[in-house]
Design a protein around this motif. Structure first.
Motif, PDB file in Angstrom:
ATOM      1  N   SER A 138      35.282  49.815  70.957  1.00 20.48           N
ATOM      2  CA  SER A 138      36.494  49.116  70.539  1.00 20.48           C
ATOM      3  C   SER A 138      36.704  47.925  71.452  1.00 20.48           C
ATOM      4  O   SER A 138      36.300  47.937  72.626  1.00 20.48           O
ATOM      5  CB  SER A 138      37.713  50.040  70.603  1.00 20.48           C
ATOM      6  OG  SER A 138      38.033  50.364  71.940  1.00 20.48           O
ATOM      7  N   ALA A 157      35.665  56.197  73.285  1.00 16.44           N
ATOM      8  CA  ALA A 157      35.722  54.748  73.477  1.00 16.44           C
ATOM      9  C   ALA A 157      35.416  54.388  74.926  1.00 16.44           C
ATOM     10  O   ALA A 157      34.760  53.374  75.209  1.00 16.44           O
ATOM     11  CB  ALA A 157      37.098  54.215  73.071  1.00 16.44           C
ATOM     12  N   GLY A 168      31.735  54.553  75.378  1.00 19.79           N
ATOM     13  CA  GLY A 168      31.139  53.338  74.847  1.00 19.79           C
ATOM     14  C   GLY A 168      31.215  52.205  75.856  1.00 19.79           C
ATOM     15  O   GLY A 168      30.252  51.440  76.029  1.00 19.79           O
ATOM     16  N   GLY A 208      41.133  55.235  71.006  1.00 18.61           N
ATOM     17  CA  GLY A 208      39.793  55.760  70.777  1.00 18.61           C
ATOM     18  C   GLY A 208      39.449  56.888  71.710  1.00 18.61           C
ATOM     19  O   GLY A 208      38.426  57.561  71.526  1.00 18.61           O
ATOM     20  N   THR A 247      32.052  55.543  70.952  1.00 14.79           N
ATOM     21  CA  THR A 247      32.587  54.589  69.984  1.00 14.79           C
ATOM     22  C   THR A 247      32.868  53.296  70.729  1.00 14.79           C
ATOM     23  O   THR A 247      32.977  53.290  71.968  1.00 14.79           O
ATOM     24  CB  THR A 247      33.879  55.100  69.323  1.00 14.79           C
ATOM     25  OG1 THR A 247      34.887  55.291  70.332  1.00 14.79           O
ATOM     26  CG2 THR A 247      33.639  56.399  68.592  1.00 14.79           C
TER      27      THR A 247
END
Length: 393
Positions: free
Chosen positions: A207, A92, A95, A88, A205
């Protein structure tokens, strides 16, 4: 207040900010780059962190009339450097940074949650931190091989100054590194667009790999290695603020900096004593001025993040050498604390070895698995110890 009464805390605040920034900015840049940030995104993250911790320190110090020193999570940045790229990419990681900020807010507002984090054995938390720092502490050796002249000057400066006053050793080493890089001509032709601040908003994002491999260990390291020791330093000088307020406030500023690449803002545990001690002012009621001055200076440094990053990009291996030297003290302290309790030593060693191995399982980094492995060994060790008296004849 006269100029004489405020001059000392102002000077202490300036020194605090310089030492805090110069001693660890290389670790922050290395950590952000390792998890996928481009040079411009790393500069944005450095700027966001500097401004966030500067404003947070000012707000808390003025509001409480106490010297509350706020910093970025240096051990957390070292964790990112050891973790490396995650599926990601940098979105990611951002995030995960947002989740860490939210967890810090929850820890400050919900006391049982904070107590749960504090219940993690100190030996395992320190062993995980030592494992994270181990690889970075080897960087000066690699730099001596790859760039012997420049690295030798940096290491020599660090050694000489550390014999005089250890706290100034890394800033001086960073200054020498900047001079070496400037002398090499690798940053020639800098324009105003590079030097000026360029915040970059990164759409996050989420994950599972990043949440377990980055967010969870980053949160634990930040609480165990920054917030809890930071509160202890303030308590040692007679300042006892509401811990929850400090933690959730730094969490809120972490949330604000995360979309721009900032990994975590927390209480300072490394340079906090510079503002809280009598060296800042003989009068404890005036030491908050030092923390406010440090906060304002951090904001200025944040606005120069583009220049700092440009220099760092000129010779990354020399910057990594400075980062490794800066982390030798924290590494030694973490390893000592991890092995201090003989009954938990084996579990701590397992945590250290698994963490420093860099193993990745299910896209989750070694820091998490180090805690899991060490925790399992500790449970078995304690179970065996509780059974042995019953089995004795």
């Amino acid at each position: 207040m006269t100029s004489r009464t405020i001059g000392q805390p102002i000077a202490a605040g300036l020194v605090t900010a310089f030492v805090g920034f110069a001693s660890s900015f290389a670790v922050v840049l290395k950590g952000l780059s390792a998890v996928g940030a481009t040079d411009s995104q790393a500069a944005s993250g450095l700027m966001a962190l500097s401004i966030a911790m500067g404003i947070a320190g000012i707000v808390l110090s003025v509001g409480l009339r106490m010297p509350v020193s706020v910093a970025w999570s240096t051990p957390g940045a070292a964790l990112l450097a050891a973790t490396g790229a995650t599926p990601g990419g940098f979105p990611a990681a951002v995030g995960a940074f947002l989740v860490v900020g939210a967890l810090l807010v929850v820890a400050g507002l919900f006391r049982p949650f904070a107590r749960l984090v504090a219940a993690i054995p100190g030996s395992l938390a320190n062993a995980m931190l030592a494992g994270v720092l181990f690889g970075l502490c080897l960087k000066p050796i690699g730099a001596l091989i790859a760039a012997p002249v420049g690295a030798s000057l940096i290491v020599l400066a660090w050694l000489v100054v550390s014999r005089w006053k250890r706290i100034y050793a890394t800033p001086v080493a960073a200054l020498v590194a900047a001079l070496v890089i400037a002398g090499s001509g690798r940053v020639a032709g800098l324009d105003l667009m590079v030097v000026s601040p360029r915040p970059e908003l990164v759409w996050p994002t989420f994950s599972l790999g990043a949440l377990v491999g980055i967010a969870a260990p980053l949160f634990i390291v930040t609480m165990a290695s920054q917030n809890i020791p930071g509160l202890a330093v303030m308590g040692a000088y007679g300042y006892r603020p509401d811990p929850g307020r400090l933690v959730w406030t730094t969490g809120a500023f972490s949330l604000a900096s995360a979309p721009f690449g900032g990994h975590a803002v927390n209480l300072s545990s490394i340079v906090a004593a510079l503002c809280a001690s009598p060296d800042a002012s003989p009068d404890p009621a005036k030491r908050w001025i030092a923390a406010v001055t440090a906060g304002a200076t951090y904001i200025v440094f944040g606005l120069l993040a583009g220049l700092v990053t440009a220099f760092a990009a000129g010779a990354p291996i020399l910057v990594e050498a400075v980062a490794g030297l800066a982390l030798l003290g924290p590494f030694g302290s973490a390893l000592h604390n991890a092995l201090a309790d003989s009954q938990e030593r084996e579990a701590a060693l397992v945590t250290f070895l698994v963490t420093s191995s860099g193993v990745t399982i299910f896209n989750v980094g070694g820091a998490f698995w180090g805690l899991v492995a060490g925790g399992a060994v500790l449970v078995l060790t304690r179970a065996g110890a509780s059974l042995s008296p019953r089995q004795a004849p």
